[in-house]
Scaffold this motif. Structure first.
Motif, PDB file in Angstrom:
ATOM      1  N   ILE A 121      92.686  51.914  20.713  1.00  0.00           N
ATOM      2  CA  ILE A 121      93.077  51.325  22.071  1.00  0.00           C
ATOM      3  C   ILE A 121      92.813  52.617  22.943  1.00  0.00           C
ATOM      4  O   ILE A 121      92.355  52.372  24.260  1.00  0.00           O
ATOM      5  CB  ILE A 121      94.294  50.756  21.867  1.00  0.00           C
ATOM      6  CG1 ILE A 121      94.169  49.461  20.918  1.00  0.00           C
ATOM      7  CG2 ILE A 121      94.720  50.316  23.265  1.00  0.00           C
ATOM      8  CD1 ILE A 121      95.481  48.801  20.837  1.00  0.00           C
ATOM      9  N   HIS A 158      91.454  44.606  26.578  1.00  0.00           N
ATOM     10  CA  HIS A 158      92.347  45.478  26.250  1.00  0.00           C
ATOM     11  C   HIS A 158      92.212  47.063  26.599  1.00  0.00           C
ATOM     12  O   HIS A 158      93.011  47.803  26.849  1.00  0.00           O
ATOM     13  CB  HIS A 158      92.645  45.665  24.738  1.00  0.00           C
ATOM     14  CG  HIS A 158      91.674  46.263  23.943  1.00  0.00           C
ATOM     15  ND1 HIS A 158      91.221  47.646  24.043  1.00  0.00           N
ATOM     16  CD2 HIS A 158      90.778  45.666  22.955  1.00  0.00           C
ATOM     17  CE1 HIS A 158      90.059  47.734  23.194  1.00  0.00           C
ATOM     18  NE2 HIS A 158      89.797  46.633  22.455  1.00  0.00           N
ATOM     19  N   VAL A 187      98.154  43.969  23.798  1.00  0.00           N
ATOM     20  CA  VAL A 187      98.265  44.710  22.381  1.00  0.00           C
ATOM     21  C   VAL A 187      99.270  45.737  22.043  1.00  0.00           C
ATOM     22  O   VAL A 187      99.523  45.844  20.925  1.00  0.00           O
ATOM     23  CB  VAL A 187      96.757  45.337  22.407  1.00  0.00           C
ATOM     24  CG1 VAL A 187      96.636  45.939  21.120  1.00  0.00           C
ATOM     25  CG2 VAL A 187      95.508  44.306  22.603  1.00  0.00           C
ATOM     26  N   MET A 202      91.626  42.937  16.252  1.00  0.00           N
ATOM     27  CA  MET A 202      92.084  41.515  16.599  1.00  0.00           C
ATOM     28  C   MET A 202      92.647  40.955  15.192  1.00  0.00           C
ATOM     29  O   MET A 202      93.943  40.265  15.571  1.00  0.00           O
ATOM     30  CB  MET A 202      90.975  40.739  16.954  1.00  0.00           C
ATOM     31  CG  MET A 202      90.220  41.018  18.222  1.00  0.00           C
ATOM     32  SD  MET A 202      89.252  39.997  18.981  1.00  0.00           S
ATOM     33  CE  MET A 202      87.703  40.092  17.636  1.00  0.00           C
ATOM     34  N   CYS A 255      96.169  42.449  14.834  1.00  0.00           N
ATOM     35  CA  CYS A 255      97.071  41.967  15.942  1.00  0.00           C
ATOM     36  C   CYS A 255      97.715  40.499  15.691  1.00  0.00           C
ATOM     37  O   CYS A 255      98.306  40.279  16.673  1.00  0.00           O
ATOM     38  CB  CYS A 255      96.337  41.983  17.372  1.00  0.00           C
ATOM     39  SG  CYS A 255      96.484  43.740  17.894  1.00  0.00           S
ATOM     40  N   ASN A 291     101.442  37.334  23.371  1.00  0.00           N
ATOM     41  CA  ASN A 291     100.573  38.244  23.445  1.00  0.00           C
ATOM     42  C   ASN A 291      99.263  38.146  22.368  1.00  0.00           C
ATOM     43  O   ASN A 291      98.326  38.659  22.440  1.00  0.00           O
ATOM     44  CB  ASN A 291     101.091  39.779  23.098  1.00  0.00           C
ATOM     45  CG  ASN A 291     102.030  39.941  24.391  1.00  0.00           C
ATOM     46  OD1 ASN A 291     101.679  40.449  25.437  1.00  0.00           O
ATOM     47  ND2 ASN A 291     103.349  40.031  23.898  1.00  0.00           N
ATOM     48  N   ALA A 292      99.612  37.363  21.204  1.00  0.00           N
ATOM     49  CA  ALA A 292      98.638  37.112  20.339  1.00  0.00           C
ATOM     50  C   ALA A 292      97.747  35.817  20.451  1.00  0.00           C
ATOM     51  O   ALA A 292      96.877  35.477  19.806  1.00  0.00           O
ATOM     52  CB  ALA A 292      99.006  37.188  18.874  1.00  0.00           C
ATOM     53  N   THR A 323      94.098  36.508  21.572  1.00  0.00           N
ATOM     54  CA  THR A 323      93.406  36.991  20.342  1.00  0.00           C
ATOM     55  C   THR A 323      92.993  35.996  19.317  1.00  0.00           C
ATOM     56  O   THR A 323      91.954  35.890  18.579  1.00  0.00           O
ATOM     57  CB  THR A 323      94.160  38.168  19.738  1.00  0.00           C
ATOM     58  OG1 THR A 323      94.423  38.850  20.810  1.00  0.00           O
ATOM     59  CG2 THR A 323      93.503  38.800  18.712  1.00  0.00           C
TER      60      THR A 323
END
Length: 500
Positions: free
Chosen positions: A105, A166, A173, A291, A294, A368-369, A372
């Motif tokens: 990241i 991201h 993330v 992904m 995460c 936050n997921a 994704t």
């Protein structure tokens, strides 16, 4: 020290101290300088453009490597600090599973144009590849090749969009990684007077760490196999079709379909296209690994937190059974400084704090997921639909087996996520059962109120629902597989009908 011993020995070997004490670095530097002077002389007299470029690139790479050797030879402090950080016991668990994700990241994070070379290079390479693929799609006349190119083009666009997401906004993330790296719900100092209780948690956490390592290893194996399959799929299919592969024709065995402009039908352009697409595939597989992690790592953390509460509730039921006469308030606090009721209060306080922490962690995970989950599911559905369709219309058994293996590998990644979602959903019923089995009849009023509030909160199911479209569980996975097979069957039927 096992993983860093060789690095320390290497640094100490090439460390410059005094001329009479630094023979290894002097010998290495002398040898490299002689080689570089020889290479530079060869470059000056080279007339071939390709050989000149190859020699020049190698010369620059060797100069950079030698400069790096000098850097840690004369100033080893920075590297040593990094090794000390790696060897720090308190960070071993966190860094094992998330070090690569954080580095990835940070590598692709956009800060300023002069500070963001990796993301600019990756994006340029991907955009050139996508433009080439789009041009190939426009001129493609074969329906099957068109579908393959279109599905891969859409998948690559989704992956590149996720990289941009991201890169420009890494906050979501990073919050998921912080959730993964968060400390356990209970710590050793919570059980200073009850070592046997902490021993139980130590065994549990050690088992969870081993399980996480095994799952990480399996995921890396699956992603590696998927990456290799994508790279070799088209070349293998061309070989199985017994079609003559000629570089001059422009129909090359690259991982994705490619377009060759007139006049560039040469080995050098083929090598450029092939290496460019392979680099893009590797980058996309790394993005896919990010992904996947995460999604399933935060759910694994939440499940481990739930299991921690179950252990606490079990201990509560064992230590304070029904009709326990020691729960009455003491009449003389000097005679009984620490009573059973105070221990019950401390244990119940810990259970409530853990339950609240789980609710907060779940909100972080759900917020936050979500994007994704939708991204991974849509990509896998597109890829799996095409693989199922190619399996149905294959003319040979070898080709059918090839696409069937790809279909299974792709859906294993989807099953990995949906299975964790199902396990997380199952925790709702398990928690309610543990709460109902708590002995509460003879307990104080505050205890009964606390249990009542937790039972009310436990009636709100903890489920991952990305944008409210579906619940992440095995029932939804079954519906997704039904949709994939139905879509592939519809495409196959349309093709058979058009033939007749």
């Amino acid at each position: 020290m096992e993983n860093t011993r060789f690095v320390r020995d290497y640094i100490n070997l090439l460390k410059y101290d005094k001329p009479n004490n630094s023979l290894p670095i002097l010998l290495v530097s002398t040898n490299v300088f002689v080689m570089l002077i020889n290479c530079f002389t060869a470059i000056r007299v080279e007339k071939g453009v390709e050989k000149f470029l190859l020699a020049a690139s190698r010369f620059v790479s060797n100069c950079i490597l030698q400069f790096n050797i000098f850097n840690h030879s004369f100033n080893p402090g920075g590297v040593m600090k990094l090794l000390e950080l790696i060897e720090d016991d308190s960070l071993v668990i966190k860094m094992e599973n998330t070090r690569f994700l954080r580095d990835y990241i940070n590598l692709l994070k956009y800060d300023k144009p002069n500070n963001s070379l990796p993301i600019l290079l990756v994006s340029t390479n991907v955009f050139v590849m996508l433009i080439n693929c789009f041009t190939a799609i426009k001129v493609e006349k074969d329906v099957e090749k068109f579908l393959l190119a279109a599905s891969r083009f859409v998948t690559n666009c989704i992956l590149q969009f996720n990289i941009f997401n991201h890169s420009f906004n890494p906050g979501g993330v990073m919050k998921l990684l912080e959730l993964i790296e968060d400390d356990s719900l209970v710590r050793q100092h919570d059980f200073m007077d009850r070592k046997d209780k902490w021993t139980k948690f130590e065994i549990f956490y050690e088992k969870k760490r081993k399980s996480l390592k095994v799952k990480c290893r399996y995921l890396i194996i699956i992603m590696t196999m998927a990456c290799i399959s994508i790279v070799i799929e088209r070349p293998i299919n061309l070989i199985l079709s017994k079609k003559e592969i000629r570089i001059e024709s422009g129909d090359w065995p690259t991982p994705h379909v490619s377009y060759t402009p007139a006049g560039l039908e040469s080995w050098s352009f083929f090598c450029y296209l092939f290496s460019s697409q392979v680099l893009a595939v590797i980058g996309f597989c790394m993005e896919g690994y990010l992904m996947e992690c995460c999604i399933w790592m935060p759910t694994e953390k939440l499940i481990a937190d739930f299991e921690t509460i179950y252990i606490l509730l079990d201990d509560l039921a064992v230590d304070f059974p029904v009709k326990n006469e020691n729960l009455k308030e003491p009449t003389n606090s000097k005679i009984v400084p620490i009573t059973k009721i105070e221990t019950l209060k401390a244990d119940m306080r810990r259970v409530i704090a853990c339950h609240q922490k789980i609710s907060r962690n779940f909100r972080v995970c759900a917020d936050n997921a979500t994007f994704t989950i939708i991204t991974v599911t849509s990509m896998i559905v597109i890829e799996a639909c095409f693989n199922a369709y190619r399996t149905l219309q294959s003319n040979t058994l070898k080709e059918a087996v090839n696409f069937a293996i790809l279909f299974v590998l792709v859906n294993l990644l989807l099953l990995f996520i949906f299975n964790n979602g199902q396990r997380l959903s199952n925790q709702n019923d398990i928690l309610r059962r543990y709460l109902t089995e708590l002995p509460w009849i003879d307990k104080p009023r505050w205890f009964r109120q606390a249990v009542h509030m937790m039972m009310i909160r436990a009636n709100v199911d903890i489920q991952l629902k990305p944008y409210g479209i579906f619940v992440l569980d095995l029932m939804s996975f079954k519906e997704v597989i039904k949709f994939i097979t139905s879509a592939a069957n519809v495409f196959y039927t349309i093709k058979q009908t058009s033939k007749t």
